[in-house]
Design a protein around this motif. Structure first.
Motif, PDB file in Angstrom:
ATOM      1  N   ARG A   1       0.906   3.985  -2.993  1.00  0.00           N
ATOM      2  CA  ARG A   1       0.618   5.408  -2.810  1.00  0.00           C
ATOM      3  C   ARG A   1       1.744   6.257  -3.360  1.00  0.00           C
ATOM      4  O   ARG A   1       1.510   7.283  -4.013  1.00  0.00           O
ATOM      5  CB  ARG A   1       0.411   5.713  -1.330  1.00  0.00           C
ATOM      6  CG  ARG A   1       0.106   7.184  -1.109  1.00  0.00           C
ATOM      7  CD  ARG A   1      -0.215   7.508   0.322  1.00  0.00           C
ATOM      8  NE  ARG A   1      -0.615   8.900   0.440  1.00  0.00           N
ATOM      9  CZ  ARG A   1      -0.909   9.490   1.585  1.00  0.00           C
ATOM     10  NH1 ARG A   1      -0.874   8.804   2.698  1.00  0.00           N
ATOM     11  NH2 ARG A   1      -1.257  10.758   1.623  1.00  0.00           N
TER      12      ARG A   1
ATOM     13  N   SER B   1      -3.429   4.699   0.941  1.00  0.00           N
ATOM     14  CA  SER B   1      -2.740   5.096   2.153  1.00  0.00           C
ATOM     15  C   SER B   1      -2.052   3.902   2.785  1.00  0.00           C
ATOM     16  O   SER B   1      -2.091   2.796   2.267  1.00  0.00           O
ATOM     17  CB  SER B   1      -3.737   5.730   3.122  1.00  0.00           C
ATOM     18  OG  SER B   1      -3.085   6.219   4.264  1.00  0.00           O
TER      19      SER B   1
ATOM     20  N   ILE C   1      -7.299   7.653  -3.164  1.00  0.00           N
ATOM     21  CA  ILE C   1      -5.904   7.702  -2.762  1.00  0.00           C
ATOM     22  C   ILE C   1      -5.581   6.402  -2.046  1.00  0.00           C
ATOM     23  O   ILE C   1      -6.462   5.726  -1.531  1.00  0.00           O
ATOM     24  CB  ILE C   1      -5.617   8.903  -1.832  1.00  0.00           C
ATOM     25  CG1 ILE C   1      -6.480   8.837  -0.565  1.00  0.00           C
ATOM     26  CG2 ILE C   1      -5.849  10.205  -2.542  1.00  0.00           C
ATOM     27  CD1 ILE C   1      -6.112   9.846   0.478  1.00  0.00           C
TER      28      ILE C   1
ATOM     29  N   SER D   1       0.814  -1.206   0.000  1.00  0.00           N
ATOM     30  CA  SER D   1       0.000   0.000   0.000  1.00  0.00           C
ATOM     31  C   SER D   1       0.851   1.262   0.000  1.00  0.00           C
ATOM     32  O   SER D   1       0.556   2.233  -0.695  1.00  0.00           O
ATOM     33  CB  SER D   1      -0.935   0.008   1.208  1.00  0.00           C
ATOM     34  OG  SER D   1      -1.928  -0.969   1.079  1.00  0.00           O
TER      35      SER D   1
ATOM     36  N   GLN E   1       1.503   8.981  -6.448  1.00  0.00           N
ATOM     37  CA  GLN E   1       1.850  10.388  -6.280  1.00  0.00           C
ATOM     38  C   GLN E   1       2.965  10.821  -7.224  1.00  0.00           C
ATOM     39  O   GLN E   1       2.972  11.957  -7.704  1.00  0.00           O
ATOM     40  CB  GLN E   1       2.283  10.646  -4.831  1.00  0.00           C
ATOM     41  CG  GLN E   1       1.171  10.490  -3.815  1.00  0.00           C
ATOM     42  CD  GLN E   1       0.119  11.572  -3.934  1.00  0.00           C
ATOM     43  OE1 GLN E   1       0.410  12.710  -4.264  1.00  0.00           O
ATOM     44  NE2 GLN E   1      -1.122  11.228  -3.669  1.00  0.00           N
TER      45      GLN E   1
END
Length: 502
Positions: free
Chosen positions: A103, A146, A144, A99, A107
């Motif tokens: 992420r 996380s 998103i 995870s 990004q």
């Protein structure tokens, strides 16, 4: 002539051999895997104290501090064996790292990574607000990813929520910013230990309007028909929480803090811990340390006790100046590094690693953040096993193997570990030292129990590191145990204080 040519070579080899530096070793007490202590509900969960010069290295401090008791999630598992709990922990750990990597990839590259056993990326569930027609946000365009995946927050505490205050278990996580709790009415909720929080029964609960600046700080936000702020957080395994973004009063012992922004989740899916929600300790503006920075100065520290050693001393989380170590405690401070692409995680400047007193041949650039935000080194409370970029891991592992030829290394690994030893029948063994070298000449020497750990009850021990191809190095909580980790954004540093859990 041939004999004369051989003489200089002979003497060179003799001198090189005699001047070789002997390896440095730590002693490891061989204790097979055992169950962690069960939850002691009689102990207080939090208290307020006043910091003084005798307890902190900050001058003339008189600001209040909060002290939390932390418990590992395994303390709630009453019917599982030590081996079962450890296996589940490693499964959660792999999901957690996946995870975090996802992420970071999203990004920095605008897309999730593709790795894992099947090579496929878990797809977040679509239309997570399909049961909320009157609350459907207008700007939920993407999820998103996380740090909390499959409930991989490993530690929890108890927090009072609302007015009147209702105590609830909340996961603490340095890899998350947004705080949230499950709320009624709940369209979909996972099972939690405490009753659902009812915002209508709290006199201090306030829905935030869409126009509020704090609503616009959310990565993914939307508006209800009543123009109140909605939030959504989606996790790497498809777990998610959706609901109203609000402010509420949180209570810790005798201290109450009002107008803390958090999510009130009415649609929550996934394999969370059974806690009521999440207390985000990340570096971002919406995290708990940032929101209460006006009171506690954004400083906090935790110490995760060795669960193999029993319940004394207990794990603790401290906010305020008391989080800083007192002078003379042997604190090691690593410079904090900013990643402009991802503000949640706490990045530190790691420049090298030593095994047995010898520096491992790895370039410092392997631990640096690239121009696009990839790579670097983070300190994370929710990851158990430290992940090193592949070149660093291979070099470190090989150096450790070379220094443990006297031990019985097994031909097969265990789960994500590829270097294991049969230590059955032994009480104490010698293993090479492991030292992290941080910027500004700071060195952290790890206890042997933080890197050669038991993985079953039969005396099998493994080198508790793993390689990663993602580029991101993660210092996990196994390597942190027994060490107070100090997060001090004010001074842009992360500290490590050995033997400071008491």
């Amino acid at each position: 002539m041939g004999r004369r040519r051989l003489l200089p070579l002979f003497f060179f080899l003799l001198i090189a051999t005699s001047s070789a530096v002997p390896l440095l070793y730590n002693s490891l007490d061989v204790r097979p895997l055992s169950r962690p202590s069960t939850l002691d509900s009689a102990l207080p969960w939090s208290e307020t104290l006043e910091a003084t010069e005798s307890t902190t290295d900050s001058a003339a401090s008189s600001s209040p501090s909060l002290v939390f008791r932390l418990e590992h999630r395994d303390s709630l598992a009453l019917n599982s064996s030590a081996a079962e709990l450890f296996s589940l922990r490693l499964d959660r750990d792999s999901a957690r790292v996946y995870s975090i990597d996802s992420r970071l990839a999203q990004q920095t590259h605008g897309r999730p990574i593709s790795h894992g056993p099947s090579g496929a990326v878990p797809r977040p569930r679509r239309n997570v607000t399909r049961h909320l027609p009157s609350r459907r946000p207008r700007s939920f365009s993407s999820s998103i990813v996380s740090g909390l995946s499959q409930g991989s927050g490993e530690y929890f505490t108890r927090v009072g929520v609302g007015t009147p205050s209702h105590s609830m278990y909340m996961v603490v996580d340095t890899g998350s910013d947004v705080m949230w709790i499950q709320c009624s009415p709940c369209l979909r909720c996972y099972t939690q230990s405490d009753p659902l929080f009812n915002p209508r029964a709290s006199s201090s609960f306030v829905n935030l309007p869409c126009s509020s600046p704090i609503c616009r700080q959310l990565d993914t936000s939307g508006c209800s028909r009543r123009r109140s702020c909605l939030y959504q957080v989606s996790y790497g395994d498809g777990s998610s929480t959706v609901g109203d973004f609000s402010t509420e009063t949180l209570t810790f012992g005798r201290t109450s803090i009002g107008r803390v922004a958090l999510g009130c989740g009415h649609d929550n899916e996934g394999l969370f811990v059974g806690a009521a929600g999440l207390l985000g300790l990340g570096h971002g503006d919406l995290s708990f340390p940032s929101q209460v920075g006006r009171i506690f100065g954004r400083r906090f520290s935790y110490c995760l006790s060795d669960r193999q050693a029993g319940s004394t001393p207990s794990s603790t989380l401290i906010f305020g100046d008391a989080a800083l170590p007192a002078p003379g405690r042997g604190a090691v401070f690593a410079p904090m590094v900013a990643n402009p692409k991802l503000g949640t995680f706490y990045y530190v400047q790691l420049v090298g690693i030593s095994v047995g007193g010898a520096r491992v041949n790895v370039a410092a650039s392997e631990f640096q953040i690239s121009a696009n935000g990839n790579g670097g080194v983070i300190v994370d409370s929710g990851t158990s096993v430290t992940r090193l970029v592949q070149p660093a891991y291979i070099a470190m592992r090989d150096a450790f193997r070379a220094g443990t030829t006297q031990l019985n290394r097994t031909t097969a690994g265990f789960s994500l570990f590829d270097t294991c030893y049969d230590l059955s029948g032994k009480d104490v063994v010698k293993v090479p030292t492991v030292v992290f070298h941080f910027g500004r000449g700071s060195d952290l020497s790890l206890p042997a129990s933080n890197y050669l750990i038991p993985v079953n009850t039969a005396g099998l021990f493994c080198f508790a590191f793993a390689g990663t191809s993602s580029g991101l190095t993660i210092i996990g909580n196994i390597q942190q145990q027994g060490i107070r980790v100090v997060f001090d954004p004010v001074a842009s540093r992360v500290g490590f204080v050995p033997h400071a859990c008491g």
